[in-house]
Write a protein that holds these residues in place. Structure first.
Motif, PDB file in Angstrom:
ATOM      1  N   GLY A   1       0.584  -1.221   0.385  1.00  0.00           N
ATOM      2  CA  GLY A   1       0.397   0.165   0.028  1.00  0.00           C
ATOM      3  C   GLY A   1       1.202   1.478   0.189  1.00  0.00           C
ATOM      4  O   GLY A   1       0.767   2.322  -0.370  1.00  0.00           O
TER       5      GLY A   1
ATOM      6  N   GLN B   1       2.192   1.639  -3.275  1.00  0.00           N
ATOM      7  CA  GLN B   1       1.170   1.740  -4.431  1.00  0.00           C
ATOM      8  C   GLN B   1       1.325   3.583  -4.304  1.00  0.00           C
ATOM      9  O   GLN B   1       0.851   4.341  -4.948  1.00  0.00           O
ATOM     10  CB  GLN B   1      -0.144   1.067  -4.509  1.00  0.00           C
ATOM     11  CG  GLN B   1      -1.140   1.746  -5.228  1.00  0.00           C
ATOM     12  CD  GLN B   1      -0.761   1.349  -6.513  1.00  0.00           C
ATOM     13  OE1 GLN B   1       0.314   1.971  -7.253  1.00  0.00           O
ATOM     14  NE2 GLN B   1      -1.861   1.206  -7.180  1.00  0.00           N
TER      15      GLN B   1
ATOM     16  N   THR C   1      -5.986  -1.113  -7.323  1.00  0.00           N
ATOM     17  CA  THR C   1      -5.465  -1.785  -6.287  1.00  0.00           C
ATOM     18  C   THR C   1      -5.869  -3.212  -6.106  1.00  0.00           C
ATOM     19  O   THR C   1      -5.885  -4.188  -5.701  1.00  0.00           O
ATOM     20  CB  THR C   1      -7.249  -1.468  -4.651  1.00  0.00           C
ATOM     21  OG1 THR C   1      -8.362  -1.363  -5.744  1.00  0.00           O
ATOM     22  CG2 THR C   1      -7.044   0.006  -5.004  1.00  0.00           C
TER      23      THR C   1
ATOM     24  N   LEU D   1      -3.207  -5.435  -3.983  1.00  0.00           N
ATOM     25  CA  LEU D   1      -3.240  -4.749  -2.800  1.00  0.00           C
ATOM     26  C   LEU D   1      -4.574  -5.747  -1.942  1.00  0.00           C
ATOM     27  O   LEU D   1      -5.387  -6.517  -2.582  1.00  0.00           O
ATOM     28  CB  LEU D   1      -4.024  -3.136  -2.499  1.00  0.00           C
ATOM     29  CG  LEU D   1      -2.392  -2.098  -3.183  1.00  0.00           C
ATOM     30  CD1 LEU D   1      -3.906  -1.380  -3.447  1.00  0.00           C
ATOM     31  CD2 LEU D   1      -1.507  -2.585  -2.808  1.00  0.00           C
TER      32      LEU D   1
ATOM     33  N   SER E   1      -6.686  -1.784   0.166  1.00  0.00           N
ATOM     34  CA  SER E   1      -7.183  -1.612  -1.010  1.00  0.00           C
ATOM     35  C   SER E   1      -7.621  -0.520  -0.475  1.00  0.00           C
ATOM     36  O   SER E   1      -8.010   0.954  -1.650  1.00  0.00           O
ATOM     37  CB  SER E   1      -8.044  -2.231  -1.787  1.00  0.00           C
ATOM     38  OG  SER E   1      -6.960  -3.334  -2.065  1.00  0.00           O
TER      39      SER E   1
ATOM     40  N   VAL F   1      -6.381   3.299  -0.057  1.00  0.00           N
ATOM     41  CA  VAL F   1      -5.445   3.697  -1.731  1.00  0.00           C
ATOM     42  C   VAL F   1      -7.110   4.709  -1.846  1.00  0.00           C
ATOM     43  O   VAL F   1      -6.976   5.489  -2.356  1.00  0.00           O
ATOM     44  CB  VAL F   1      -5.000   2.665  -2.436  1.00  0.00           C
ATOM     45  CG1 VAL F   1      -4.808   3.490  -3.470  1.00  0.00           C
ATOM     46  CG2 VAL F   1      -3.768   2.701  -2.174  1.00  0.00           C
TER      47      VAL F   1
ATOM     48  N   ALA G   1     -14.470  -1.387  -5.012  1.00  0.00           N
ATOM     49  CA  ALA G   1     -13.776  -0.294  -5.695  1.00  0.00           C
ATOM     50  C   ALA G   1     -14.793   0.955  -6.758  1.00  0.00           C
ATOM     51  O   ALA G   1     -14.206   2.728  -5.991  1.00  0.00           O
ATOM     52  CB  ALA G   1     -12.151  -0.724  -6.249  1.00  0.00           C
TER      53      ALA G   1
END
Length: 254
Positions: free
Chosen positions: A154, A157, A178, A181, A186, A189, A213
């Protein structure tokens, strides 16, 4: 980071009757079939669809990574479909940010040095304060001297995100950001992407297969067979967003 992008434009990215045909031997595959759509400045859009629907092709064409077979694409008011490769490269470097599933960090460089790379490639001096602000904006202000091997997935990223934003791009393109991850990371982020939209009006286009997401976005665009199949506006107060998105994906895949 203080945004300097042109927020006076109502539409940050626009596709007009975009077709994209790939030739595989004697077979022609139409990845995009006359797509026309605009993405509002300061908005967060998720792009979804079954495998082969054209979502990654749409992102690549919109970002100037691939050329459409026909049609026009505008980024921050500039028609990129007629640009030669030199001009498209300059536009991608100066006005577009990218975040991918793979973090693509240079293992031998520190977080700060990785964030500096787009500035160096553009021939600009990397200001330490500017880099520090970029890392602080993604919650890594104290990790500037760490190398990728010393950071979690993470955190890597987040470095990639800071690197994408250091040039203060008009548009941030995220391709399954993501995907590599775990669930908790996720969400962190995605919450950061949401915060950048809300606080800095960072126009963001994200390709994802994950309904959770996608639920962080303002709107979800669904593609099927290279065409826009549906559009779903999202209310952040609606806890059923992921379920609604998943149900629409199931209908498209049926």
């Amino acid at each position: 980071m203080t945004a300097t992008r042109d927020s006076s434009l109502a539409t940050a990215v626009e596709l007009r009757a975009v077709h994209k045909v790939y030739h595989r031997g004697t077979q022609a595959v139409q990845a995009l079939d006359g797509v026309s759509i605009g993405f509002a400045t300061g908005s967060f859009t998720a792009i979804m669809g079954p495998s082969g629907s054209g979502k990654s092709t749409l992102l690549q064409c919109a970002a100037g990574l691939d050329e459409p077979t026909s049609g026009q694409i505008f980024v921050a008011g500039d028609d990129i479909s007629g640009m030669d490769e030199r001009r498209r490269t300059a536009l991608r470097r100066d006005r577009i940010g990218f975040v991918f599933q793979a973090f693509n960090l240079v293992a031998s460089l520190t977080a700060a040095q990785n964030v500096e790379l787009p500035l160096r490639f553009a021939g600009r001096r990397a200001d330490r304060a500017e880099v520090a602000r970029a890392l602080a904006a993604v919650g890594l202000g104290e990790r500037a001297g760490h190398r990728p091997s010393e950071l979690s997935g993470g955190q890597q990223q987040r470095v990639a995100l800071a690197r994408a934003l250091i040039t203060r791009p008009d548009v941030l393109f995220a391709d399954e950001p993501t995907g590599a991850l775990d669930t908790k990371t996720s969400r962190e982020v995605l919450a950061l992407l949401r915060l950048l939209v809300d606080q800095q009006a960072q126009t963001t286009l994200m390709v994802t297969h994950d309904p959770v997401a996608a639920s962080y976005a303002d709107v979800v665009i669904f593609l099927k067979d290279g065409r826009i199949a549906d559009r779903m506006a999202l209310d952040p107060a609606d806890a059923s967003r992921p379920a609604r998105i998943a149900a629409q994906m199931a209908r498209l895949e049926a």
